[in-house]
Scaffold this motif. Sequence first.
Motif, PDB file in Angstrom:
ATOM      1  N   ARG A  62      33.970  39.944  35.953  1.00 56.19           N
ATOM      2  CA  ARG A  62      34.752  41.080  35.443  1.00 56.19           C
ATOM      3  C   ARG A  62      34.288  42.394  36.040  1.00 56.19           C
ATOM      4  O   ARG A  62      35.096  43.263  36.357  1.00 56.19           O
ATOM      5  CB  ARG A  62      34.656  41.153  33.922  1.00 56.19           C
ATOM      6  CG  ARG A  62      35.451  40.100  33.235  1.00 56.19           C
ATOM      7  CD  ARG A  62      35.355  40.264  31.748  1.00 56.19           C
ATOM      8  NE  ARG A  62      36.075  39.181  31.094  1.00 56.19           N
ATOM      9  CZ  ARG A  62      36.388  39.190  29.828  1.00 56.19           C
ATOM     10  NH1 ARG A  62      36.045  40.210  29.066  1.00 56.19           N
ATOM     11  NH2 ARG A  62      37.043  38.179  29.309  1.00 56.19           N
ATOM     12  N   ARG A  63      32.977  42.569  36.160  1.00 55.81           N
ATOM     13  CA  ARG A  63      32.451  43.813  36.764  1.00 55.81           C
ATOM     14  C   ARG A  63      32.857  43.934  38.220  1.00 55.81           C
ATOM     15  O   ARG A  63      33.196  45.024  38.690  1.00 55.81           O
ATOM     16  CB  ARG A  63      30.931  43.863  36.625  1.00 55.81           C
ATOM     17  CG  ARG A  63      30.471  44.319  35.271  1.00 55.81           C
ATOM     18  CD  ARG A  63      29.028  44.813  35.279  1.00 55.81           C
ATOM     19  NE  ARG A  63      28.120  43.964  36.031  1.00 55.81           N
ATOM     20  CZ  ARG A  63      27.338  43.032  35.500  1.00 55.81           C
ATOM     21  NH1 ARG A  63      27.371  42.803  34.212  1.00 55.81           N
ATOM     22  NH2 ARG A  63      26.533  42.320  36.260  1.00 55.81           N
ATOM     23  N   ILE A  64      32.842  42.831  38.943  1.00 52.70           N
ATOM     24  CA  ILE A  64      33.246  42.860  40.353  1.00 52.70           C
ATOM     25  C   ILE A  64      34.723  43.219  40.471  1.00 52.70           C
ATOM     26  O   ILE A  64      35.110  44.051  41.296  1.00 52.70           O
ATOM     27  CB  ILE A  64      32.954  41.509  41.037  1.00 52.70           C
ATOM     28  CG1 ILE A  64      31.447  41.298  41.169  1.00 52.70           C
ATOM     29  CG2 ILE A  64      33.614  41.441  42.410  1.00 52.70           C
ATOM     30  CD1 ILE A  64      31.062  39.906  41.643  1.00 52.70           C
ATOM     31  N   MET A  65      35.563  42.630  39.628  1.00 52.98           N
ATOM     32  CA  MET A  65      36.998  42.910  39.705  1.00 52.98           C
ATOM     33  C   MET A  65      37.335  44.321  39.218  1.00 52.98           C
ATOM     34  O   MET A  65      38.326  44.901  39.648  1.00 52.98           O
ATOM     35  CB  MET A  65      37.788  41.875  38.911  1.00 52.98           C
ATOM     36  CG  MET A  65      37.798  40.522  39.599  1.00 52.98           C
ATOM     37  SD  MET A  65      38.931  39.344  38.874  1.00 52.98           S
ATOM     38  CE  MET A  65      38.087  38.896  37.384  1.00 52.98           C
ATOM     39  N   ALA A  66      36.524  44.905  38.356  1.00 56.45           N
ATOM     40  CA  ALA A  66      36.772  46.258  37.852  1.00 56.45           C
ATOM     41  C   ALA A  66      36.223  47.335  38.787  1.00 56.45           C
ATOM     42  O   ALA A  66      36.573  48.508  38.641  1.00 56.45           O
ATOM     43  CB  ALA A  66      36.157  46.418  36.468  1.00 56.45           C
ATOM     44  N   HIS A  67      35.382  46.972  39.720  1.00 57.46           N
ATOM     45  CA  HIS A  67      34.727  47.946  40.597  1.00 57.46           C
ATOM     46  C   HIS A  67      35.697  48.870  41.332  1.00 57.46           C
ATOM     47  O   HIS A  67      35.467  50.083  41.375  1.00 57.46           O
ATOM     48  CB  HIS A  67      33.805  47.223  41.585  1.00 57.46           C
ATOM     49  CG  HIS A  67      33.017  48.127  42.449  1.00 57.46           C
ATOM     50  ND1 HIS A  67      33.389  48.412  43.741  1.00 57.46           N
ATOM     51  CD2 HIS A  67      31.889  48.828  42.209  1.00 57.46           C
ATOM     52  CE1 HIS A  67      32.511  49.246  44.258  1.00 57.46           C
ATOM     53  NE2 HIS A  67      31.593  49.509  43.358  1.00 57.46           N
ATOM     54  N   PRO A  68      36.787  48.399  41.921  1.00 55.92           N
ATOM     55  CA  PRO A  68      37.694  49.333  42.607  1.00 55.92           C
ATOM     56  C   PRO A  68      38.266  50.405  41.678  1.00 55.92           C
ATOM     57  O   PRO A  68      38.390  51.564  42.061  1.00 55.92           O
ATOM     58  CB  PRO A  68      38.803  48.437  43.153  1.00 55.92           C
ATOM     59  CG  PRO A  68      38.186  47.103  43.294  1.00 55.92           C
ATOM     60  CD  PRO A  68      37.202  47.015  42.163  1.00 55.92           C
ATOM     61  N   ALA A  69      38.589  50.039  40.453  1.00 54.56           N
ATOM     62  CA  ALA A  69      39.203  51.002  39.526  1.00 54.56           C
ATOM     63  C   ALA A  69      38.189  51.922  38.874  1.00 54.56           C
ATOM     64  O   ALA A  69      38.496  53.085  38.592  1.00 54.56           O
ATOM     65  CB  ALA A  69      39.978  50.259  38.452  1.00 54.56           C
ATOM     66  N   THR A  70      36.982  51.435  38.626  1.00 55.48           N
ATOM     67  CA  THR A  70      36.002  52.248  37.907  1.00 55.48           C
ATOM     68  C   THR A  70      35.080  53.047  38.815  1.00 55.48           C
ATOM     69  O   THR A  70      34.544  54.064  38.378  1.00 55.48           O
ATOM     70  CB  THR A  70      35.136  51.362  36.989  1.00 55.48           C
ATOM     71  OG1 THR A  70      34.483  50.374  37.774  1.00 55.48           O
ATOM     72  CG2 THR A  70      35.974  50.709  35.914  1.00 55.48           C
ATOM     73  N   VAL A  71      34.894  52.621  40.061  1.00 57.31           N
ATOM     74  CA  VAL A  71      33.954  53.305  40.951  1.00 57.31           C
ATOM     75  C   VAL A  71      34.638  53.853  42.197  1.00 57.31           C
ATOM     76  O   VAL A  71      34.515  55.039  42.515  1.00 57.31           O
ATOM     77  CB  VAL A  71      32.790  52.367  41.356  1.00 57.31           C
ATOM     78  CG1 VAL A  71      31.864  53.044  42.336  1.00 57.31           C
ATOM     79  CG2 VAL A  71      32.029  51.905  40.134  1.00 57.31           C
TER      80      VAL A  71
END
Length: 77
Positions: A57-66
Amino acid sequence: MAVGAPIPICVQCGTAGNPCRCKVVGPTLGFLAFAAAALVEWPVGALVYCFRHMKGRRIMAHPATVVFPSVSNSIPI
């Protein structure tokens, strides 16, 4: 004759970062960086999710959150 997809133009108004109170370049480049990062990170995140849910989940959220916020905020116009 093939016609490519148009480049999206993102506008963010109401910001205090510049005198015009609108940003065009930063959000547009942020979206393009988001799309490039997502193209790589979402399949990897989906594979990791099969074994380690929170890490995937953290890997998939990385583009949107960082990626998108850091690129968009680094360019004030």
